[in-house]
Design a protein around this motif. Structure first.
Motif, mmCIF file in Angstrom:
data_model
loop_
_atom_site.group_PDB
_atom_site.id
_atom_site.type_symbol
_atom_site.label_atom_id
_atom_site.label_comp_id
_atom_site.label_asym_id
_atom_site.label_seq_id
_atom_site.Cartn_x
_atom_site.Cartn_y
_atom_site.Cartn_z
ATOM 1 N N ARG A 5 -14.347 -23.062 50.461
ATOM 2 C CA ARG A 5 -15.124 -24.283 50.245
ATOM 3 C C ARG A 5 -14.329 -25.477 50.750
ATOM 4 N NH1 ARG A 5 -15.758 -26.886 44.477
ATOM 5 N NH2 ARG A 5 -16.886 -28.750 45.051
ATOM 6 N N HIS A 6 -14.904 -26.245 51.659
ATOM 7 C CA HIS A 6 -14.260 -27.486 52.091
ATOM 8 C C HIS A 6 -14.325 -28.461 50.927
ATOM 9 C CE1 HIS A 6 -14.462 -26.165 56.291
ATOM 10 N NE2 HIS A 6 -13.552 -27.092 56.495
ATOM 11 N N PHE A 7 -13.186 -28.964 50.518
ATOM 12 C CA PHE A 7 -13.168 -29.902 49.398
ATOM 13 C C PHE A 7 -13.104 -31.333 49.909
ATOM 14 C CE2 PHE A 7 -11.557 -31.984 45.573
ATOM 15 C CZ PHE A 7 -12.442 -31.470 44.650
ATOM 16 N N SER A 8 -12.211 -31.607 50.857
ATOM 17 C CA SER A 8 -12.194 -32.931 51.478
ATOM 18 C C SER A 8 -11.707 -32.804 52.907
ATOM 19 C CB SER A 8 -11.337 -33.924 50.687
ATOM 20 O OG SER A 8 -9.967 -33.594 50.803
ATOM 21 N N ASP A 9 -12.114 -33.761 53.716
ATOM 22 C CA ASP A 9 -11.783 -33.768 55.141
ATOM 23 C C ASP A 9 -11.566 -35.220 55.545
ATOM 24 O OD1 ASP A 9 -11.640 -33.500 57.906
ATOM 25 O OD2 ASP A 9 -13.338 -32.129 58.033
ATOM 26 N N THR A 10 -10.352 -35.537 55.929
ATOM 27 C CA THR A 10 -9.987 -36.904 56.280
ATOM 28 C C THR A 10 -9.547 -36.950 57.734
ATOM 29 O OG1 THR A 10 -9.208 -37.269 54.029
ATOM 30 C CG2 THR A 10 -8.455 -38.830 55.709
ATOM 31 N N ARG A 11 -10.064 -37.930 58.458
ATOM 32 C CA ARG A 11 -9.678 -38.112 59.855
ATOM 33 C C ARG A 11 -9.304 -39.566 60.099
ATOM 34 N NH1 ARG A 11 -13.438 -34.131 63.205
ATOM 35 N NH2 ARG A 11 -14.110 -32.821 61.491
ATOM 36 N N THR A 12 -8.162 -39.740 60.744
ATOM 37 C CA THR A 12 -7.733 -41.071 61.167
ATOM 38 C C THR A 12 -7.243 -40.943 62.610
ATOM 39 O OG1 THR A 12 -5.400 -40.871 60.556
ATOM 40 C CG2 THR A 12 -6.925 -41.604 58.811
ATOM 41 N N ALA A 13 -6.848 -42.053 63.190
ATOM 42 C CA ALA A 13 -6.288 -42.016 64.545
ATOM 43 C C ALA A 13 -5.010 -41.180 64.576
ATOM 44 C CB ALA A 13 -6.006 -43.432 65.036
ATOM 45 N N GLY A 14 -4.324 -41.057 63.439
ATOM 46 C CA GLY A 14 -3.068 -40.313 63.367
ATOM 47 C C GLY A 14 -3.219 -38.824 63.153
ATOM 48 N N GLY A 15 -4.428 -38.365 62.803
ATOM 49 C CA GLY A 15 -4.602 -36.941 62.589
ATOM 50 C C GLY A 15 -5.727 -36.612 61.628
ATOM 51 N N ARG A 16 -5.690 -35.396 61.141
ATOM 52 C CA ARG A 16 -6.739 -34.890 60.253
ATOM 53 C C ARG A 16 -6.095 -34.079 59.134
ATOM 54 N NH1 ARG A 16 -11.508 -30.664 62.115
ATOM 55 N NH2 ARG A 16 -12.744 -30.821 60.209
ATOM 56 N N VAL A 17 -6.623 -34.237 57.916
ATOM 57 C CA VAL A 17 -6.166 -33.461 56.764
ATOM 58 C C VAL A 17 -7.393 -32.886 56.069
ATOM 59 C CG1 VAL A 17 -5.086 -33.565 54.479
ATOM 60 C CG2 VAL A 17 -4.083 -34.824 56.391
ATOM 61 N N ARG A 18 -7.337 -31.572 55.804
ATOM 62 C CA ARG A 18 -8.411 -30.917 55.067
ATOM 63 C C ARG A 18 -7.818 -30.181 53.875
ATOM 64 N NH1 ARG A 18 -11.002 -27.359 59.506
ATOM 65 N NH2 ARG A 18 -8.933 -27.616 60.390
ATOM 66 N N PHE A 19 -8.489 -30.303 52.753
ATOM 67 C CA PHE A 19 -8.174 -29.524 51.564
ATOM 68 C C PHE A 19 -9.329 -28.551 51.371
ATOM 69 C CE2 PHE A 19 -5.782 -33.417 50.779
ATOM 70 C CZ PHE A 19 -4.553 -32.914 50.403
ATOM 71 N N LEU A 20 -8.998 -27.274 51.306
ATOM 72 C CA LEU A 20 -9.994 -26.231 51.128
ATOM 73 C C LEU A 20 -9.715 -25.488 49.829
ATOM 74 C CD1 LEU A 20 -9.756 -24.630 54.700
ATOM 75 C CD2 LEU A 20 -11.201 -26.527 54.000
ATOM 76 N N LEU A 21 -10.748 -24.945 49.229
ATOM 77 C CA LEU A 21 -10.595 -24.092 48.057
ATOM 78 C C LEU A 21 -11.018 -22.692 48.448
ATOM 79 C CD1 LEU A 21 -12.093 -26.407 45.316
ATOM 80 C CD2 LEU A 21 -9.690 -26.038 45.874
ATOM 81 N N ARG A 22 -10.136 -21.729 48.206
ATOM 82 C CA ARG A 22 -10.433 -20.318 48.489
ATOM 83 C C ARG A 22 -10.057 -19.549 47.230
ATOM 84 N NH1 ARG A 22 -10.633 -17.444 53.510
ATOM 85 N NH2 ARG A 22 -9.662 -19.249 54.482
ATOM 86 N N GLY A 23 -11.073 -19.157 46.471
ATOM 87 C CA GLY A 23 -10.810 -18.506 45.198
ATOM 88 C C GLY A 23 -10.111 -19.488 44.267
ATOM 89 N N ALA A 24 -9.006 -19.068 43.709
ATOM 90 C CA ALA A 24 -8.255 -19.914 42.776
ATOM 91 C C ALA A 24 -7.160 -20.709 43.478
ATOM 92 C CB ALA A 24 -7.641 -19.045 41.685
ATOM 93 N N ARG A 25 -7.081 -20.637 44.793
ATOM 94 C CA ARG A 25 -6.005 -21.305 45.531
ATOM 95 C C ARG A 25 -6.543 -22.458 46.362
ATOM 96 N NH1 ARG A 25 -1.161 -19.192 45.355
ATOM 97 N NH2 ARG A 25 -0.514 -19.765 47.436
ATOM 98 N N ALA A 26 -5.655 -23.384 46.669
ATOM 99 C CA ALA A 26 -5.972 -24.520 47.532
ATOM 100 C C ALA A 26 -5.254 -24.324 48.859
ATOM 101 C CB ALA A 26 -5.515 -25.818 46.876
ATOM 102 N N GLU A 27 -5.941 -24.627 49.927
ATOM 103 C CA GLU A 27 -5.334 -24.562 51.242
ATOM 104 C C GLU A 27 -5.251 -25.961 51.821
ATOM 105 O OE1 GLU A 27 -6.971 -21.688 53.918
ATOM 106 O OE2 GLU A 27 -7.119 -20.181 52.336
ATOM 107 N N LEU A 28 -4.169 -26.216 52.505
ATOM 108 C CA LEU A 28 -3.934 -27.494 53.168
ATOM 109 C C LEU A 28 -3.905 -27.238 54.659
ATOM 110 C CD1 LEU A 28 -3.034 -30.477 53.357
ATOM 111 C CD2 LEU A 28 -0.684 -29.664 52.972
ATOM 112 N N LEU A 29 -4.769 -27.916 55.389
ATOM 113 C CA LEU A 29 -4.762 -27.872 56.842
ATOM 114 C C LEU A 29 -4.553 -29.298 57.325
ATOM 115 C CD1 LEU A 29 -6.754 -25.482 55.880
ATOM 116 C CD2 LEU A 29 -7.331 -25.391 58.290
ATOM 117 N N ALA A 30 -3.561 -29.487 58.157
ATOM 118 C CA ALA A 30 -3.273 -30.816 58.683
ATOM 119 C C ALA A 30 -2.941 -30.679 60.161
ATOM 120 C CB ALA A 30 -2.113 -31.457 57.928
ATOM 121 N N GLU A 31 -3.312 -31.677 60.922
ATOM 122 C CA GLU A 31 -3.030 -31.649 62.348
ATOM 123 C C GLU A 31 -2.983 -33.056 62.908
ATOM 124 O OE1 GLU A 31 -7.337 -30.866 64.294
ATOM 125 O OE2 GLU A 31 -6.570 -29.281 62.981
ATOM 126 N N GLY A 32 -2.286 -33.176 63.987
ATOM 127 C CA GLY A 32 -2.179 -34.439 64.696
ATOM 128 C C GLY A 32 -1.775 -34.148 66.128
#
Length: 85
Positions: A5-32
Motif C-alpha cells: 500500500r502506498h502510504f505517502s509519495d513526496t516529490r521535489t526538485a531534489g528527489g522523491r520519497v515514498r513510504f509504503l506499507l507491506r504487511g506489518a512492515r514499512a518500506e522506504l523508497l527514495a531517489e534523486g
C-alpha cells in the motif's frame, strides 16, 4: 497475502520519497539525481528516522516528506475515529 500500500509519495526538485506499507512492515523508497535507496523497517517511524541518514536527501525533500507523512497519518487517525464501531 502481502499487499503493498502506498502510504505517502513526496516529490521535489531534489528527489522523491515514498513510504509504503507491506504487511506489518514499512518500506522506504527514495531517489534523486544519480542515487536511489530502498529499505524495509519495522514501523513508519523507523523508516522516517532512517530517511534522515540518507546523504542524498536534502533538507527541503526531508522536511516535505515528513510533512506529507504526518499529514497522511493524521488523515488515517481521523478516518479511524469516524469509522470506529
Amino acid at each position: 497475502m502481502n499487499v503493498t500500500r502506498h502510504f505517502s509519495d513526496t516529490r521535489t526538485a531534489g528527489g522523491r520519497v515514498r513510504f509504503l506499507l507491506r504487511g506489518a512492515r514499512a518500506e522506504l523508497l527514495a531517489e534523486g539525481p544519480g542515487w536511489h535507496h530502498h529499505s524495509a523497517h519495522p514501523t513508519l517511524a523507523d523508516a522516517a528516522r532512517f530517511l534522515a541518514t540518507l546523504p542524498g536527501v536534502d533538507a527541503a525533500l526531508y522536511a516535505e516528506a515528513l510533512g506529507d507523512l504526518e499529514g497522511r497519518l493524521a488523515l488515517e487517525q481521523e478516518y479511524g475515529r469516524h469509522h470506529a464501531a
